[in-house]
Design an enzyme around this catalytic site. Structure first.
Site, short mmCIF file in Angstrom:
data_model
loop_
_atom_site.label_atom_id
_atom_site.label_comp_id
_atom_site.label_asym_id
_atom_site.label_seq_id
_atom_site.Cartn_x
_atom_site.Cartn_y
_atom_site.Cartn_z
N ASP A 118 -4.55 62.87 40.00
CA ASP A 118 -3.18 62.65 40.44
C ASP A 118 -2.29 62.28 39.26
O ASP A 118 -1.16 62.77 39.13
CB ASP A 118 -3.16 61.56 41.50
N GLU A 169 -6.56 67.58 43.41
CA GLU A 169 -6.36 66.52 42.42
C GLU A 169 -7.69 66.09 41.80
O GLU A 169 -7.76 65.82 40.59
CB GLU A 169 -5.67 65.33 43.06
#
Length: 238
Positions: free
Chosen positions: A61, A133
């Site tokens: 992320d 992610e």
């Protein structure tokens, strides 16, 4: 001890499948030095196996946000900070990551417990977004920033090309609409959430005092707020 009972209590852990890294190769365009990282990136917590993808998701992320911010900074030299922030939030949202996953047909590669798979986890926006992610995190650890950036540039290129021509974000449009009428900023209130942990639904209400309100449900709080703003605009500005 009743072994059948014990087996039943762990069905979610036992009924999963091995990761086909050969099927993953064209998606990530990378030859893993440490294949275990990519197995981890595709392993959901419902399998009961550790490590699962959560730590890699956390890392990925941050890497995704940094790379997209850098791409936007270079691509839009005249854009204001607020505009770039809006672009960034849209591009790194869970919904955008899930769209990438669907385009890559990642769902069948994700390792899920039986219950999560039966509940449609392989198509869950939350899980698909998390796995993308996590894969970025695995690429960063296995091949460095160049590998992670290459993946991001390849899969986000069309979205970055299109974003400057995209309409304003509904929340921004609603805030500007309220300001033009000398009203306070729209207030978003979480009304509740429902569904299994891997596929939650959030319901949000947006209100502008004296002008009206609207409600909507989405797969994340951010998406629900966006849909509520869009619904408000549809109901009160047309």
């Amino acid at each position: 001890m009743d072994h059948r009972s014990a087996l039943g209590s762990h069905r979610g852990r036992l009924l999963t499948h091995p990761v086909d890294l050969s099927a993953l190769a064209p998606i990530i365009d990378h030859e893993p030095s440490n294949p275990a990282l990519f197995v981890q990136a595709l392993t959901h917590g419902s399998t009961g196996q550790t490590p699962d993808y959560q730590r890699l998701e956390f890392l990925g992320d941050r890497v995704l946000g940094m790379v997209i911010a850098d791409l936007l900074y270079s691509r839009f030299p005249k854009a204001a900070e607020g505009q770039m922030s809006a672009f960034l939030n849209r591009l790194v949202s869970r919904e955008s990551c899930a769209e990438i996953a669907r385009a890559c047909t990642l769902g069948p590669l994700i390792r899920l417990g039986k219950q999560a798979r039966d509940d449609g986890g392989a198509g869950s926006t939350n899980i698909l977004g998390d796995v993308v992610e996590a894969l970025i995190g695995a690429l960063y650890l296995d091949g460095g920033m160049d590998s992670a950036r290459s993946f991001i540039e390849r899969h986000w290129a069309e979205r970055i090309d299109a974003i400057s021509d995209a309409p304003r974000h509904p929340k921004s449009e609603l805030q500007e609409w309220a300001a033009a009428r000398n009203r306070k900023t729209p207030v978003y209130t979480m009304l509740g959430k429902s569904g299994p942990d891997h596929d939650l639904r959030f319901t949000v209400r947006v209100e502008i005092k004296g002008l009206g309100m609207a409600e909507a449900t989405g797969t994340s709080k951010q998406e629900a707020e966006t849909l509520a703003a869009r619904q408000f605009l549809a109901e009160h500005t047309t």
